[in-house]
Write a protein that holds these residues in place. Sequence first.
Motif, PDB file in Angstrom:
ATOM      1  N   VAL A 183       4.784   5.102   2.437  1.00 30.18           N
ATOM      2  CA  VAL A 183       5.350   6.441   2.620  1.00 30.18           C
ATOM      3  C   VAL A 183       5.399   6.786   4.111  1.00 30.18           C
ATOM      4  O   VAL A 183       6.386   7.327   4.612  1.00 30.18           O
ATOM      5  CB  VAL A 183       4.526   7.491   1.828  1.00 30.18           C
ATOM      6  CG1 VAL A 183       4.995   8.894   2.147  1.00 30.18           C
ATOM      7  CG2 VAL A 183       4.635   7.230   0.329  1.00 30.18           C
ATOM      8  N   GLY A 184       4.347   6.423   4.849  1.00 25.91           N
ATOM      9  CA  GLY A 184       4.314   6.677   6.292  1.00 25.91           C
ATOM     10  C   GLY A 184       5.389   5.898   7.031  1.00 25.91           C
ATOM     11  O   GLY A 184       6.104   6.448   7.878  1.00 25.91           O
ATOM     12  N   ASP A 197       0.858  -1.173   0.000  1.00 28.91           N
ATOM     13  CA  ASP A 197       0.000   0.000   0.000  1.00 28.91           C
ATOM     14  C   ASP A 197       0.902   1.233   0.000  1.00 28.91           C
ATOM     15  O   ASP A 197       1.743   1.399   0.883  1.00 28.91           O
ATOM     16  CB  ASP A 197      -0.879  -0.060   1.259  1.00 28.91           C
ATOM     17  CG  ASP A 197      -1.771   1.161   1.411  1.00 28.91           C
ATOM     18  OD1 ASP A 197      -2.959   0.970   1.647  1.00 28.91           O
ATOM     19  OD2 ASP A 197      -1.274   2.304   1.305  1.00 28.91           O
ATOM     20  N   VAL A 198       0.744   2.073  -1.029  1.00 30.96           N
ATOM     21  CA  VAL A 198       1.669   3.190  -1.225  1.00 30.96           C
ATOM     22  C   VAL A 198       1.647   4.146  -0.032  1.00 30.96           C
ATOM     23  O   VAL A 198       2.687   4.563   0.470  1.00 30.96           O
ATOM     24  CB  VAL A 198       1.321   3.956  -2.523  1.00 30.96           C
ATOM     25  CG1 VAL A 198       2.274   5.118  -2.709  1.00 30.96           C
ATOM     26  CG2 VAL A 198       1.405   3.040  -3.718  1.00 30.96           C
ATOM     27  N   GLN A 199       0.437   4.474   0.443  1.00 32.56           N
ATOM     28  CA  GLN A 199       0.347   5.443   1.540  1.00 32.56           C
ATOM     29  C   GLN A 199       1.007   4.913   2.806  1.00 32.56           C
ATOM     30  O   GLN A 199       1.740   5.625   3.488  1.00 32.56           O
ATOM     31  CB  GLN A 199      -1.117   5.768   1.812  1.00 32.56           C
ATOM     32  CG  GLN A 199      -1.287   6.740   2.961  1.00 32.56           C
ATOM     33  CD  GLN A 199      -2.698   7.294   3.017  1.00 32.56           C
ATOM     34  OE1 GLN A 199      -3.255   7.732   2.025  1.00 32.56           O
ATOM     35  NE2 GLN A 199      -3.278   7.268   4.191  1.00 32.56           N
ATOM     36  N   LYS A 200       0.748   3.622   3.094  1.00 28.20           N
ATOM     37  CA  LYS A 200       1.377   3.029   4.276  1.00 28.20           C
ATOM     38  C   LYS A 200       2.893   3.031   4.129  1.00 28.20           C
ATOM     39  O   LYS A 200       3.629   3.293   5.079  1.00 28.20           O
ATOM     40  CB  LYS A 200       0.882   1.594   4.462  1.00 28.20           C
ATOM     41  CG  LYS A 200      -0.200   1.470   5.493  1.00 28.20           C
ATOM     42  CD  LYS A 200      -0.599   0.028   5.663  1.00 28.20           C
ATOM     43  CE  LYS A 200       0.143  -0.626   6.797  1.00 28.20           C
ATOM     44  NZ  LYS A 200      -0.359  -1.981   7.045  1.00 28.20           N
TER      45      LYS A 200
END
Lengths: 387, 424
Positions: B107-108, B102-105
Amino acid sequence: MFDVLRRRLGLVVGVVIVVVLAVLPLYVGAFWLQVGLFAFAAAIGAIGLNLLTGSTGQLSLAHAFFLAVGAYGYSYFSGTSTNIGGGIIVHGAGLPPFLALVLAVLLAGAAGLLFSPIASRLRGIYLGVASLALVFICQHLLLNAKSVTGGFYGRNAPPFSLFGFSFTDANPPLTVLNVEFGQRERLWYLGLALLVLAYLFARNVLRSRPGRALQTIRDSEVAAAVMGVNVRRYKAGAFVLSSMYAGLAGVLIALAFQRPVPDYFDLRLSITYLAMIVIGGLGSVGGAVAGAAFVTALPLVLTHYSNSLTFLAQPGQNGIGPAEFSNYVYGAAIIVVLLVAPGGLAGLAGRVRGSTGRRRRAEPVDVVHPEARDTDTARLPSGSALT
Amino acid sequence: MTSRWRLGVAGCIALALLASACSTKAKKSGTDTGGGGGSVKTGPGVTASTINLGVLTDLSGVFAVLGKSITQGAQIYFDDLNKSGGICGRSVKLNIKDDGYDVQKAVGLYADMSSSVLGMEQLLGSPINAALKQNVESDKMFTIPVSWASTILDNPNNMIVGATYDLETINGISWLMKNKGLKSGDTIGHIYIQGEYGENGYLGSQYAAKQAGLKLVGSQITATATDLSSQVASLKSKGVKAIVLTTTPTQTASVAAVDAASGLNVPLLGNSPVFVPQLLKTAAGPALEKFLYVTASWQPYSGDSAAATKVRDAYKARYPKEVPNGGVDWGYGGALAYATVLKKACDNKDLTRDGVQAAFRQTTSVDTDGMLPALDYSHPGDPATREVNIAQADAATEGGLKVVAPFSASDLATSYVAPMHGKG
């Protein structure tokens, strides 16, 4: 002073939350700032979807599309022509970032306007299916319109700047109370400010004449039409407004990512936004914010603390890891909300306030009651049930 | 309005009080964060006793099988290394986080670990690598991407372990021409998925077809497609003599099944990610065994090198219940290559991110005990090796792949100019 507090409980809570959020960057590290940035963006997007789905009763699965329009619109308007590798050259308009932000939001609104003839004629599940098409068109465009989107690799979102102050690690270097304010700290305040504005605007819309018209449409289109509401126009308007909110959220996501990629803007994202507003409470602006924060932060926070949560499997072990666990938690949250708390987090907060013996000022319907949601039954002529 | 005023004032006072309280994040005056042992220069992630490396992988999403086995392979290598003294007198610790593809995860989680690790020992997922490109470059984070696309070689921080997809395809087509009766003037099909992986494989077959005088019919599909009968039927009507695959494992099984059922019966040539051993237990198993050849620049689980044997023994001892696949071997080889660069940086007495980057370009030959061909990282933009081996799907072999041709680079592969040649 206590009188004030009691009369304006909501305002007090709001001010306290904003104050706490405003000082957090002095204390927390990169991880929490990044989570916060995602949460601010998601909250703005969720408020927009809630205006459409929660308040007007229009189901939309196209939110990912409008988020992408915002994110790529900003990157295009503020970007310049660059070779991003892989033989791809992306073009850009090279406008100042603030103008690019405004244009990206307007572009998302324009995209919503183009779709609104469909949006205003359909409702419920039919609109959901029609809007689904936009998500697939979006994926196709993002992957193939390489000179604008960068294709598979995405394209850089130029850093934001306002009146010469850039939202990057330097330029000018900024140190507040001995804390270095880098890119994430600065973006945090941008996100917070935009969220507060988006929140106030949505709340005022809902409390005003158009807001009441939208809620009447949700409860019964016939009743709304009888009362002189132009149903189609209001449905189209709600769709455009919602897509502009999504566009603004998209701009923030682009800034938080630094580089938006197509893979992010898929159907899963649209469904995540639906989960946010269901968990937060359909129709409530504050609920949408809370739902967005919950859904965005939960998986990241669980993974962050996975080393201390001993009941979760460590990476490489068998068993339930933090990622699976957060999926279960938020799946369970949706089921719990649907079964016992149809009002979501906002409804729960309302109940807590109600049980302390205080009544809120009359507000436009905050929460959808299950029986009010089914417009089809409401529209049946009363005689038909008897025959 | 007075109530609003009062609230505003109260809010401002609270803000001022909170802000003036001493912040935990304020810059501490004093010495550098890196603990310095001896005369080695250190930076983020390196203390007097430990070198911390980041692993951002997928243990719960679509590539969970691959992510898990790669991580296990790396874990096996670093545990061995730590037992024999580690690097620069420090033990190596992997900080493993699961982003579920998951891209957002991702990055976080990257933001979470970026200041506490020296580099990224594994960064899985093409979209995630693309999204984090800016961060990796500005942080000078020395990274092994789990991707073999020659188009990302322009990032000077990326260490691609092995040959790139385009070279796998070129070598594979050369091998088919030599051993499977494919000749100049024949038509071949290529089914590839949209995106970095598929398009990079297709780049290779375009080159090989042009050089060898083959007619190439490309067929682009989406990553989520599952039934490829129409694509295979269309290739059959064009009279293809072989089909190249740059697809997901499920899609490979679909193509093999249709290849056999429709009586087309042509050999299938796949890039390294097209196969997982679980496929052999499906209905397509017999067809795969008959037709599928997989190109890769590392030995499969059944490999005969010293390193592959060592990995097999260690894996059986540690994870007796799991189905092994070639990811374990690549994970081990990658860890070994990464450690080779760190050892070089240690010899240079500079374990900072700048020091590691300098050491990376000085690494001219990584010896992986036969797991991979020798790897040369001194030419920016070029792949570290052009050699691949070819393995056939075989249910009787552990890991499901049996080597039929050892590491070698064909003439076509040697003369190929990589798309990022000279950059990076």
